[in-house]
Design a protein around this motif. Structure first.
Motif, PDB file in Angstrom:
ATOM      1  N   THR A  29      56.291  -7.175 -37.201  1.00 39.71           N
ATOM      2  CA  THR A  29      55.974  -8.541 -37.895  1.00 39.71           C
ATOM      3  C   THR A  29      55.385  -7.982 -39.352  1.00 39.71           C
ATOM      4  O   THR A  29      54.403  -7.007 -39.180  1.00 39.71           O
ATOM      5  CB  THR A  29      55.130  -9.331 -37.444  1.00 39.71           C
ATOM      6  OG1 THR A  29      55.775 -10.169 -36.387  1.00 39.71           O
ATOM      7  CG2 THR A  29      54.817 -10.652 -38.402  1.00 39.71           C
ATOM      8  N   VAL A  30      55.638  -8.378 -40.494  1.00 35.23           N
ATOM      9  CA  VAL A  30      55.077  -8.036 -41.733  1.00 35.23           C
ATOM     10  C   VAL A  30      54.546  -9.415 -42.263  1.00 35.23           C
ATOM     11  O   VAL A  30      55.389 -10.337 -42.473  1.00 35.23           O
ATOM     12  CB  VAL A  30      56.045  -7.388 -42.657  1.00 35.23           C
ATOM     13  CG1 VAL A  30      55.397  -7.169 -44.093  1.00 35.23           C
ATOM     14  CG2 VAL A  30      56.615  -6.051 -41.934  1.00 35.23           C
ATOM     15  N   VAL A  31      53.374  -9.486 -42.492  1.00 35.97           N
ATOM     16  CA  VAL A  31      52.794 -10.675 -43.148  1.00 35.97           C
ATOM     17  C   VAL A  31      52.743 -10.346 -44.874  1.00 35.97           C
ATOM     18  O   VAL A  31      51.991  -9.248 -45.234  1.00 35.97           O
ATOM     19  CB  VAL A  31      51.387 -10.940 -42.961  1.00 35.97           C
ATOM     20  CG1 VAL A  31      50.749 -12.054 -43.798  1.00 35.97           C
ATOM     21  CG2 VAL A  31      51.246 -11.306 -41.163  1.00 35.97           C
ATOM     22  N   VAL A  32      53.441 -11.156 -45.603  1.00 39.13           N
ATOM     23  CA  VAL A  32      53.519 -10.818 -47.026  1.00 39.13           C
ATOM     24  C   VAL A  32      52.644 -11.711 -47.651  1.00 39.13           C
ATOM     25  O   VAL A  32      52.472 -13.122 -47.523  1.00 39.13           O
ATOM     26  CB  VAL A  32      54.929 -11.180 -47.665  1.00 39.13           C
ATOM     27  CG1 VAL A  32      54.990 -10.939 -49.252  1.00 39.13           C
ATOM     28  CG2 VAL A  32      55.706 -10.202 -47.049  1.00 39.13           C
ATOM     29  N   VAL A  33      51.595 -11.372 -48.548  1.00 36.97           N
ATOM     30  CA  VAL A  33      50.514 -12.246 -49.208  1.00 36.97           C
ATOM     31  C   VAL A  33      51.015 -12.368 -50.639  1.00 36.97           C
ATOM     32  O   VAL A  33      51.029 -11.587 -51.417  1.00 36.97           O
ATOM     33  CB  VAL A  33      48.998 -11.416 -49.310  1.00 36.97           C
ATOM     34  CG1 VAL A  33      48.034 -12.337 -49.761  1.00 36.97           C
ATOM     35  CG2 VAL A  33      48.696 -11.123 -47.753  1.00 36.97           C
ATOM     36  N   LEU A  34      51.306 -13.654 -50.959  1.00 39.92           N
ATOM     37  CA  LEU A  34      51.528 -14.053 -52.033  1.00 39.92           C
ATOM     38  C   LEU A  34      50.341 -14.869 -52.933  1.00 39.92           C
ATOM     39  O   LEU A  34      49.339 -15.240 -52.217  1.00 39.92           O
ATOM     40  CB  LEU A  34      52.645 -15.054 -52.300  1.00 39.92           C
ATOM     41  CG  LEU A  34      54.049 -14.293 -51.617  1.00 39.92           C
ATOM     42  CD1 LEU A  34      55.224 -15.454 -51.452  1.00 39.92           C
ATOM     43  CD2 LEU A  34      54.508 -13.289 -52.147  1.00 39.92           C
ATOM     44  N   GLY A  35      50.313 -14.942 -54.141  1.00 43.40           N
ATOM     45  CA  GLY A  35      49.442 -15.581 -55.190  1.00 43.40           C
ATOM     46  C   GLY A  35      50.107 -16.214 -56.510  1.00 43.40           C
ATOM     47  O   GLY A  35      50.661 -17.123 -56.396  1.00 43.40           O
ATOM     48  N   ALA A  36      50.144 -15.366 -57.317  1.00 47.14           N
ATOM     49  CA  ALA A  36      50.640 -15.795 -58.660  1.00 47.14           C
ATOM     50  C   ALA A  36      52.186 -15.755 -58.369  1.00 47.14           C
ATOM     51  O   ALA A  36      52.808 -15.113 -57.688  1.00 47.14           O
ATOM     52  CB  ALA A  36      50.531 -14.608 -59.707  1.00 47.14           C
ATOM     53  N   ASN A  37      52.872 -16.972 -58.917  1.00 42.20           N
ATOM     54  CA  ASN A  37      54.172 -17.189 -58.687  1.00 42.20           C
ATOM     55  C   ASN A  37      54.771 -17.158 -57.546  1.00 42.20           C
ATOM     56  O   ASN A  37      55.901 -16.614 -57.217  1.00 42.20           O
ATOM     57  CB  ASN A  37      54.975 -15.872 -59.658  1.00 42.20           C
ATOM     58  CG  ASN A  37      54.586 -15.872 -61.156  1.00 42.20           C
ATOM     59  OD1 ASN A  37      54.945 -17.030 -61.873  1.00 42.20           O
ATOM     60  ND2 ASN A  37      54.126 -14.983 -61.575  1.00 42.20           N
ATOM     61  N   ALA A  38      54.113 -17.768 -56.591  1.00 45.07           N
ATOM     62  CA  ALA A  38      54.276 -17.410 -54.979  1.00 45.07           C
ATOM     63  C   ALA A  38      55.612 -18.262 -54.926  1.00 45.07           C
ATOM     64  O   ALA A  38      56.489 -17.765 -54.037  1.00 45.07           O
ATOM     65  CB  ALA A  38      53.196 -18.334 -54.378  1.00 45.07           C
ATOM     66  N   LYS A  39      55.846 -19.434 -55.234  1.00 41.23           N
ATOM     67  CA  LYS A  39      57.203 -20.301 -54.965  1.00 41.23           C
ATOM     68  C   LYS A  39      58.388 -19.311 -55.405  1.00 41.23           C
ATOM     69  O   LYS A  39      59.455 -19.472 -54.480  1.00 41.23           O
ATOM     70  CB  LYS A  39      57.106 -21.500 -55.522  1.00 41.23           C
ATOM     71  CG  LYS A  39      56.087 -22.560 -54.712  1.00 41.23           C
ATOM     72  CD  LYS A  39      56.018 -23.881 -55.391  1.00 41.23           C
ATOM     73  CE  LYS A  39      55.146 -24.778 -54.633  1.00 41.23           C
ATOM     74  NZ  LYS A  39      54.945 -26.000 -55.333  1.00 41.23           N
ATOM     75  N   LEU A  40      58.205 -18.805 -56.642  1.00 40.19           N
ATOM     76  CA  LEU A  40      59.441 -18.256 -57.316  1.00 40.19           C
ATOM     77  C   LEU A  40      59.619 -17.019 -56.356  1.00 40.19           C
ATOM     78  O   LEU A  40      60.727 -16.775 -56.074  1.00 40.19           O
ATOM     79  CB  LEU A  40      59.062 -17.924 -58.599  1.00 40.19           C
ATOM     80  CG  LEU A  40      60.153 -16.978 -59.225  1.00 40.19           C
ATOM     81  CD1 LEU A  40      61.452 -17.526 -59.620  1.00 40.19           C
ATOM     82  CD2 LEU A  40      59.431 -16.264 -60.609  1.00 40.19           C
TER      83      LEU A  40
END
Length: 228
Positions: A43-54
């Motif tokens: 499994t890979v957990v991708v951490v998003l923040g700025a522009n997360a939805k895009l």
């Protein structure tokens, strides 16, 4: 089992666009990072923040195209080698992404620990030149260390204290990414709000730090601007 944490939450101001969506060859940095970690991680957990939805929307669309064109054969063979039942990517959002990469690492490690892994990779998305072989070598060495640490011959008091170990790749004397943490160390790092950065947190909590010398200059190459 190994779990990967891919850090992709920054604003990418120097790149001028979301760094996660920049291209390396025919794929985005984020897709490339996930695929690299899948060499050793279920499994890979991708951490998003700025522009997360895009970023999430475009990444999911890219993965659909990759599946449709049969591009995951290498990852599936690798999954069979490390006995993964499936390959998974999970997106989490760090609402405090403006606090920096360490805040995102803590969020990612917290999410990844829910899978009860033996080891956790941490890779910034701006290291697209890391070779898959380096990921495999790090996973092999970490698995050997974890196995040795849990042998019955090890003193019971030490086993109760846990195994807080970090493994860091090194190329020509320079340290790089991805780093690999045991679950005990990752748990301590995820809880530490006082450390200044990930390196500081590792120094504060690791009982042992190992270095693996690799022939991979990509571990030290972070891409911050177009043309780097």
């Amino acid at each position: 089992m190994m779990v990967g944490v891919l850090l992709a939450a920054g604003a990418s101001t120097r790149m001028g666009r979301p760094k996660a969506l920049a291209r390396t060859g025919a794929e985005s940095f984020i897709a490339h990072g996930v695929r690299n970690l899948w060499c050793a991680c279920d499994t890979v957990v991708v951490v998003l923040g700025a522009n997360a939805k895009l970023i999430r929307r475009r990444t999911e669309a890219e993965f659909v195209r990759l599946v449709e064109t049969g591009c995951f054969d290498q990852e599936l063979h690798a999954a069979h080698r490390h006995q993964a039942q499936k390959l998974e990517v999970r997106f989490v959002v760090n609402r405090g992404w403006k606090q920096g990469m360490y805040a995102s690492a803590r969020v990612g490690l917290g999410a990844a620990l829910k899978y009860a892994p033996a080891g956790l990779f941490v890779l910034p998305v701006d290291h697209p030149a890391v070779r898959p072989g380096t990921v495999l070598d790090l996973a092999t060495v970490m698995a050997q260390a974890v196995q040795a640490a849990h042998r019955p011959a090890r003193p019971r008091a030490q086993r109760r204290a846990g195994f807080s170990y970090a493994l860091v790749p090194r190329h020509r004397g320079r340290r790089g990414h991805p780093i690999v943490l045991t679950a005990d160390l990752a748990r301590a790092v995820a809880k530490d709000a006082r450390a200044t950065d990930l390196s500081d947190a590792v120094r504060r909590h690791a009982r042992l730090v190992g270095y693996l010398d690799v022939r991979d200059p990509g571990i030290t190459r972070n891409v911050n601007r177009p043309g780097d």
